[in-house]
Write an enzyme that holds these catalytic residues in place. Sequence first.
Site, PDB file in Angstrom:
ATOM      1  N   GLN A   9       2.670  -4.622   6.949  1.00  0.00           N
ATOM      2  CA  GLN A   9       1.712  -4.786   8.045  1.00  0.00           C
ATOM      3  C   GLN A   9       0.763  -5.961   7.754  1.00  0.00           C
ATOM      4  O   GLN A   9       1.141  -6.851   7.023  1.00  0.00           O
ATOM      5  CB  GLN A   9       0.923  -3.484   8.307  1.00  0.00           C
ATOM      6  CG  GLN A   9       1.763  -2.366   8.923  1.00  0.00           C
ATOM      7  CD  GLN A   9       2.628  -1.629   7.930  1.00  0.00           C
ATOM      8  OE1 GLN A   9       2.149  -1.119   6.937  1.00  0.00           O
ATOM      9  NE2 GLN A   9       3.908  -1.563   8.199  1.00  0.00           N
ATOM     10  N   LYS A  45       5.940 -12.319   5.421  1.00  0.00           N
ATOM     11  CA  LYS A  45       5.808 -11.800   4.045  1.00  0.00           C
ATOM     12  C   LYS A  45       7.160 -11.718   3.353  1.00  0.00           C
ATOM     13  O   LYS A  45       7.306 -12.116   2.197  1.00  0.00           O
ATOM     14  CB  LYS A  45       5.154 -10.397   4.071  1.00  0.00           C
ATOM     15  CG  LYS A  45       3.753 -10.397   4.665  1.00  0.00           C
ATOM     16  CD  LYS A  45       3.190  -8.995   4.771  1.00  0.00           C
ATOM     17  CE  LYS A  45       3.880  -8.142   5.795  1.00  0.00           C
ATOM     18  NZ  LYS A  45       3.646  -8.540   7.195  1.00  0.00           N
ATOM     19  N   GLY A  90       9.007  -4.456   9.073  1.00  0.00           N
ATOM     20  CA  GLY A  90      10.302  -5.101   9.223  1.00  0.00           C
ATOM     21  C   GLY A  90      10.172  -6.466   8.570  1.00  0.00           C
ATOM     22  O   GLY A  90       9.441  -7.315   9.072  1.00  0.00           O
ATOM     23  N   HIS A  91      10.811  -6.642   7.416  1.00  0.00           N
ATOM     24  CA  HIS A  91      10.658  -7.887   6.665  1.00  0.00           C
ATOM     25  C   HIS A  91      11.990  -8.630   6.663  1.00  0.00           C
ATOM     26  O   HIS A  91      13.024  -8.063   6.324  1.00  0.00           O
ATOM     27  CB  HIS A  91      10.200  -7.585   5.234  1.00  0.00           C
ATOM     28  CG  HIS A  91       8.832  -6.959   5.191  1.00  0.00           C
ATOM     29  ND1 HIS A  91       8.222  -6.577   4.034  1.00  0.00           N
ATOM     30  CD2 HIS A  91       7.957  -6.660   6.184  1.00  0.00           C
ATOM     31  CE1 HIS A  91       7.026  -6.071   4.312  1.00  0.00           C
ATOM     32  NE2 HIS A  91       6.859  -6.097   5.611  1.00  0.00           N
ATOM     33  N   ASP A 127       3.865  -9.361  10.401  1.00  0.00           N
ATOM     34  CA  ASP A 127       4.927 -10.304  10.762  1.00  0.00           C
ATOM     35  C   ASP A 127       4.567 -11.756  10.471  1.00  0.00           C
ATOM     36  O   ASP A 127       5.009 -12.673  11.168  1.00  0.00           O
ATOM     37  CB  ASP A 127       5.304 -10.151  12.260  1.00  0.00           C
ATOM     38  CG  ASP A 127       5.684  -8.725  12.593  1.00  0.00           C
ATOM     39  OD1 ASP A 127       6.314  -8.076  11.738  1.00  0.00           O
ATOM     40  OD2 ASP A 127       5.337  -8.258  13.692  1.00  0.00           O
TER      41      ASP A 127
HETATM   42  P1  GDP Z   1       7.055  -9.988   7.826  1.00  0.00           P
HETATM   43  O1  GDP Z   1       6.968  -8.656   8.494  1.00  0.00           O
HETATM   44  O2  GDP Z   1       5.712 -10.529   7.480  1.00  0.00           O
HETATM   45  O3  GDP Z   1       7.993 -10.007   6.654  1.00  0.00           O
HETATM   46  O4  GDP Z   1       7.652 -10.987   8.930  1.00  0.00           O
HETATM   47  P2  GDP Z   1       8.919 -10.704   9.883  1.00  0.00           P
HETATM   48  O5  GDP Z   1      10.146 -10.860   9.085  1.00  0.00           O
HETATM   49  O6  GDP Z   1       8.744  -9.448  10.648  1.00  0.00           O
HETATM   50  O7  GDP Z   1       8.722 -11.863  10.950  1.00  0.00           O
HETATM   51  C1  GDP Z   1       8.716 -13.201  10.583  1.00  0.00           C
HETATM   52  C2  GDP Z   1       9.852 -13.903  11.328  1.00  0.00           C
HETATM   53  O8  GDP Z   1       9.672 -15.295  11.256  1.00  0.00           O
HETATM   54  C3  GDP Z   1      11.203 -13.643  10.708  1.00  0.00           C
HETATM   55  O9  GDP Z   1      12.170 -13.662  11.725  1.00  0.00           O
HETATM   56  C4  GDP Z   1      11.393 -14.831   9.762  1.00  0.00           C
HETATM   57  O10 GDP Z   1      12.760 -15.147   9.541  1.00  0.00           O
HETATM   58  C5  GDP Z   1      10.733 -15.909  10.544  1.00  0.00           C
HETATM   59  N1  GDP Z   1      10.090 -16.966   9.749  1.00  0.00           N
HETATM   60  C6  GDP Z   1       9.429 -16.855   8.569  1.00  0.00           C
HETATM   61  N2  GDP Z   1       8.882 -18.035   8.210  1.00  0.00           N
HETATM   62  C7  GDP Z   1       9.195 -18.898   9.206  1.00  0.00           C
HETATM   63  C8  GDP Z   1       8.886 -20.275   9.446  1.00  0.00           C
HETATM   64  O11 GDP Z   1       8.199 -20.946   8.681  1.00  0.00           O
HETATM   65  N3  GDP Z   1       9.378 -20.828  10.599  1.00  0.00           N
HETATM   66  C9  GDP Z   1      10.127 -20.119  11.481  1.00  0.00           C
HETATM   67  N4  GDP Z   1      10.557 -20.736  12.582  1.00  0.00           N
HETATM   68  N5  GDP Z   1      10.440 -18.827  11.285  1.00  0.00           N
HETATM   69  C10 GDP Z   1       9.973 -18.235  10.166  1.00  0.00           C
HETATM   70  P1  IMO Z   2       5.296  -5.767   9.028  1.00  0.00           P
HETATM   71  O1  IMO Z   2       5.271  -5.244   7.622  1.00  0.00           O
HETATM   72  C1  IMO Z   2       3.464  -5.753  12.979  1.00  0.00           C
HETATM   73  C2  IMO Z   2       1.751  -1.934  14.364  1.00  0.00           C
HETATM   74  C3  IMO Z   2       2.439  -1.227  15.515  1.00  0.00           C
HETATM   75  C4  IMO Z   2       1.248  -0.559  16.155  1.00  0.00           C
HETATM   76  C5  IMO Z   2       0.390  -0.156  14.957  1.00  0.00           C
HETATM   77  C6  IMO Z   2       0.557   1.289  14.537  1.00  0.00           C
HETATM   78  O2  IMO Z   2       6.655  -6.097   9.529  1.00  0.00           O
HETATM   79  O3  IMO Z   2       4.324  -6.887   9.192  1.00  0.00           O
HETATM   80  P2  IMO Z   2       2.497   2.573  13.241  1.00  0.00           P
HETATM   81  O4  IMO Z   2       3.935   2.806  13.601  1.00  0.00           O
HETATM   82  O5  IMO Z   2       2.288   1.874  11.958  1.00  0.00           O
HETATM   83  O6  IMO Z   2       1.689   3.844  13.335  1.00  0.00           O
HETATM   84  O7  IMO Z   2       1.928   1.620  14.420  1.00  0.00           O
HETATM   85  O8  IMO Z   2       0.774  -1.013  13.901  1.00  0.00           O
HETATM   86  N1  IMO Z   2       2.641  -2.259  13.217  1.00  0.00           N
HETATM   87  C7  IMO Z   2       3.070  -3.492  12.916  1.00  0.00           C
HETATM   88  N2  IMO Z   2       2.911  -4.669  13.568  1.00  0.00           N
HETATM   89  N3  IMO Z   2       4.131  -5.719  11.807  1.00  0.00           N
HETATM   90  C8  IMO Z   2       4.291  -4.553  11.144  1.00  0.00           C
HETATM   91  O9  IMO Z   2       4.822  -4.505   9.908  1.00  0.00           O
HETATM   92  C9  IMO Z   2       3.777  -3.368  11.699  1.00  0.00           C
HETATM   93  N4  IMO Z   2       3.773  -2.070  11.332  1.00  0.00           N
HETATM   94  C10 IMO Z   2       3.053  -1.413  12.247  1.00  0.00           C
HETATM   95  O10 IMO Z   2       3.062  -2.136  16.379  1.00  0.00           O
HETATM   96  O11 IMO Z   2       0.519  -1.495  16.902  1.00  0.00           O
HETATM   97 MG    MG Z   3       7.634  -7.721  10.253  1.00  0.00          MG
END
Ligand code: GDP
Ligand code: IMO
Ligand code: MG
Length: 423
Positions: A223, A15, A39-40, A12
């Site tokens: 991840q 990416k 979850g991206h 998170d």
């Molecule tokens: P990922 O799994 O690495 O793709 O990240 P996620 O999408 O799960 O979580 C990142 C969250 O932060 C998302 O809700 C993005 O919209 C948000 N986000 C990304 N970059 C920034 C930033 O620079 N500032 C803020 N406030 N939010 C951001």
């Molecule tokens: P993105 O790509 C954050 C964590 C779960 C749990 C552990 C194992 O959005 O960054 P799993 O279901 O993979 O067997 O769970 O890994 N986890 C993540 N945490 N971002 C993710 O993906 C994750 N995918 C799995 O919360 O701790």
């Molecule tokens: Mg994510």
Amino acid sequence: MFTIITGAQFGDEGKGKIVDLMSGNYDLVVRFQGGDNAGHTVKVGEDVYKLHLIPSGFLLDSRVLIGPGTVLNPEVLAREMDMLAEGGIVLTPEKLGVDAKTSIIMPYHVELDGLKESRRTEKIGTTKRGIGFAYIDKVARDEVRMADLADPEKLRCRLLELAPSKEAAIRELEGDPAIVTSKDLMDKYVELGRRLAPYMTDVSYEINKALEDGRNVLAEGAQGTHLDVIHGTQKFVTSSSTVAGSACANLGVGPTKVDEVLGIVKAYITRVGEGPLPTELTDETGRRIQQVGREFGTTTGRARRCGWFDLPLLRKAIYLNGYTSLALTKLDVLSGLAQVKVCVAYELDSRIVDYPPEGTAELARCRPVYEDLPGWESDLTGVKSFDDLPGAAQQYVRYLENKMGVPITYVSVGPGREQTFQR
Ligand code: GDP
Ligand code: IMO
Ligand code: MG
């Protein structure tokens, strides 16, 4: 050019946002591991896309591919395709490809994940998407592959062959084994196979051919580094290898082809699920970062645990991935704090260490040693260049860069595509 992007912390990091931004310069954007546990998020204008499987390069002109090292829930993929189609984004087989060797997440994997997690005394906090059980079957050579799914006869034979052991596994965890061979399920999967069959491709061939022809390929990790199944904080990890080298092995591209490895790193740290997080803040500051940063899981909605920037974990991430540059995200979230802390080392059993111990139990005993930096007041979300950042925010970025020894080439100050600048 071949670029690999991975998360440098526990997932998170943003990416999805950075991949979307960069995808304009890439012909292929490819997912290489994980499944719909990811979850991206991509935000463009008022449109927000939260995707679990479709690579984050889908909005621009790139072709997007799902590699054979991923585990694919076809229902989730179909749902994502439908959701995008409702908004006018139709993913044709020219736009999206799925490797024929990709392992399919079956309903019994999801069932087993849920059953097992609920019976663990020490929980991992998995996403309950069947990820671990699908990878077990891949390694055990008991998987259903995309090519099986696409052929109703093969799918039937494969399921009949696998059913007794899957039913026994579910029975052992006191679940309902009927899920394995139910007629509804078979019909649904035959239909999904029919729908996805035209998307089947050979991802390794496509990437190597593209690189040979001078085109650009971006590998999108899921991840984060410390959730890596080999190098992470076992057992609190996911079931795939999340580090950059995994992209080569999983996609079938030689390591000699890699040009750049970009690490995505938050200006602080978060973790969702169980496992050690040495700089975790359980106080008002932690809650503030969680609220301002909207740190709630994209996949499960769980609150993400938040903490100060952890340099020892970053040092390890730099070693594990060989980053050539970093993108620093969510700098805006730290605005308004009088002081910003950075963990520069740990105190472990009365010793000071600046690199994480290998054992998870030892990491859990580490107490952070902090350096304090001045905070900044102003809102950063409209800032368009490094020079326009307040002095203390510039100082924070430079400080981290010096300590890490890897250039921070992108800084992100909001979720939107335009809220990023290059340095
Ligand atoms: P990922 O799994 O690495 O793709 O990240 P996620 O999408 O799960 O979580 C990142 C969250 O932060 C998302 O809700 C993005 O919209 C948000 N986000 C990304 N970059 C920034 C930033 O620079 N500032 C803020 N406030 N939010 C951001
Ligand atoms: P993105 O790509 C954050 C964590 C779960 C749990 C552990 C194992 O959005 O960054 P799993 O279901 O993979 O067997 O769970 O890994 N986890 C993540 N945490 N971002 C993710 O993906 C994750 N995918 C799995 O919360 O701790
Ligand atoms: Mg994510």
